[in-house]
Scaffold this motif. Structure first.
Motif, short mmCIF file in Angstrom:
data_model
loop_
_atom_site.label_atom_id
_atom_site.label_comp_id
_atom_site.label_asym_id
_atom_site.label_seq_id
_atom_site.Cartn_x
_atom_site.Cartn_y
_atom_site.Cartn_z
N GLU A 42 1.24 -1.25 0.45
CA GLU A 42 0.31 -0.06 0.03
C GLU A 42 0.75 1.05 0.21
OE1 GLU A 42 -3.04 -0.68 3.14
OE2 GLU A 42 -3.66 -2.03 2.12
N ALA A 43 2.03 1.09 0.59
CA ALA A 43 3.09 2.29 1.17
C ALA A 43 3.62 2.71 -0.28
CB ALA A 43 3.67 1.81 1.57
N LYS A 44 4.06 0.98 -1.30
CA LYS A 44 4.77 1.79 -2.46
C LYS A 44 3.34 1.84 -3.65
CE LYS A 44 7.95 -1.70 -2.51
NZ LYS A 44 7.69 -3.12 -3.06
N ALA A 45 2.51 1.34 -3.93
CA ALA A 45 1.52 2.68 -4.57
C ALA A 45 0.78 4.10 -4.14
CB ALA A 45 -0.28 1.56 -3.80
N LYS A 46 0.99 4.22 -2.89
CA LYS A 46 1.06 5.74 -2.52
C LYS A 46 1.93 6.96 -2.89
CE LYS A 46 -2.42 5.52 1.31
NZ LYS A 46 -1.61 5.80 2.71
N ALA A 47 3.15 6.16 -2.83
CA ALA A 47 4.08 6.25 -3.07
C ALA A 47 4.07 6.69 -4.85
CB ALA A 47 5.74 6.58 -3.07
N GLN A 49 1.85 6.98 -7.35
CA GLN A 49 0.96 7.70 -7.26
C GLN A 49 1.01 9.25 -7.68
OE1 GLN A 49 -3.10 7.11 -4.71
NE2 GLN A 49 -2.69 5.97 -6.28
N LYS A 50 2.46 10.11 -6.24
CA LYS A 50 2.55 11.49 -6.40
C LYS A 50 3.79 11.44 -7.30
CE LYS A 50 2.12 11.66 -1.51
NZ LYS A 50 3.23 11.59 -0.25
#
Length: 64
Positions: A42-47, A49-50
């Motif tokens: 999940e953290a990789k997915a959020k990163a 997106q930025k």
């Protein structure tokens, strides 16, 4: 050095692993590792997106 000895030798077979019962500690550890892996994904997915961390700058060509 006879012709029959050429080529790869077959490796010895490894003994079969014993099937062991999972106790409560093992089950809890596997669950914890699974949750950590999910949080990392999940953290990789959020990163991602930025966007990229660097915004360009001065680009150098290879020429002098």
């Amino acid at each position: 050095m006879s012709g029959r000895e050429g080529g790869k030798k077959k490796p010895l077979k490894a003994p079969k692993k014993e099937v062991r019962e999972l106790d409560d500690d093992d089950i809890a550890l596997k669950q914890k590792l699974k949750e950590q892996q999910k949080a990392l994904q999940e953290a990789k997915a959020k990163a991602s997106q930025k966007g990229p961390l660097t915004q360009g700058g001065i680009k150098k060509s290879g020429k002098k």
